[in-house]
Design a protein around this motif. Sequence first.
Motif, mmCIF file in Angstrom:
data_model
loop_
_atom_site.group_PDB
_atom_site.id
_atom_site.type_symbol
_atom_site.label_atom_id
_atom_site.label_comp_id
_atom_site.label_asym_id
_atom_site.label_seq_id
_atom_site.Cartn_x
_atom_site.Cartn_y
_atom_site.Cartn_z
ATOM 1 N N ASN A 260 0.701 4.068 -2.736
ATOM 2 C CA ASN A 260 0.435 5.422 -2.269
ATOM 3 C C ASN A 260 1.474 6.391 -2.822
ATOM 4 N N THR A 261 2.728 6.015 -2.747
ATOM 5 C CA THR A 261 3.810 6.872 -3.243
ATOM 6 C C THR A 261 3.690 7.089 -4.744
ATOM 7 N N VAL B 188 0.844 -1.200 0.000
ATOM 8 C CA VAL B 188 0.000 0.000 0.000
ATOM 9 C C VAL B 188 0.877 1.248 0.000
ATOM 10 N N GLY B 189 1.984 1.216 0.727
ATOM 11 C CA GLY B 189 2.903 2.351 0.753
ATOM 12 C C GLY B 189 3.507 2.650 -0.608
ATOM 13 N N ALA C 115 -3.844 10.406 -2.421
ATOM 14 C CA ALA C 115 -3.101 9.220 -1.994
ATOM 15 C C ALA C 115 -3.500 8.791 -0.585
ATOM 16 N N ALA C 116 -3.743 9.746 0.305
ATOM 17 C CA ALA C 116 -4.142 9.421 1.678
ATOM 18 C C ALA C 116 -5.513 8.748 1.708
ATOM 19 N N PHE D 185 -6.804 6.910 -0.653
ATOM 20 C CA PHE D 185 -6.556 5.549 -1.139
ATOM 21 C C PHE D 185 -5.983 4.676 -0.021
ATOM 22 N N SER D 186 -4.939 5.164 0.640
ATOM 23 C CA SER D 186 -4.284 4.384 1.686
ATOM 24 C C SER D 186 -5.206 4.106 2.865
ATOM 25 N N SER E 30 7.810 12.492 1.024
ATOM 26 C CA SER E 30 7.595 11.051 1.150
ATOM 27 C C SER E 30 8.334 10.495 2.363
ATOM 28 N N HIS F 266 0.800 9.485 -5.369
ATOM 29 C CA HIS F 266 1.176 10.839 -4.955
ATOM 30 C C HIS F 266 2.120 11.475 -5.967
#
Length: 123
Positions: free
Chosen positions: A18-19, A14-15, A48-49, A51-52, A103, A22
């Motif tokens: 997310n990156t 997920v990270g 992105a937040a 989504f995460s 990030s 973003h």
Amino acid sequence: MKALWKAFSTVAVVGVANTLIHWQLFYVLVTAAQLSQAASNLAAFCVAALFSFYVHALYTFEDGASVRCYLVYVCFMGAMSFVVGHFADVWKLHGWVTVGSFSLLSLICGMFFSRLILFKEQE
């Protein structure tokens, strides 16, 4: 141990997603929409937040998070994303510096925030 590995692998996947979300949205907003780095970084962070948060709430953390906690998280991290972008605008830094530094800050602060406040275990 198996549950810990599953949680770690989910957080890592997920990270990375997310990156990617973003960074891609940041560059689209800076180049195509010609927004400032501050506005682009804030908007990209918010998408992105979201989504995460959704994916982590579904697959990673057993306890759900309240809307209030989520809004506190988004406001805190959103303000940080805007400040990083603002300094990049003022100092005329390259976009790579903006998204890279945010990030890194987001990884550190977001991990602590999500573990201690957003998805803390119910006692």
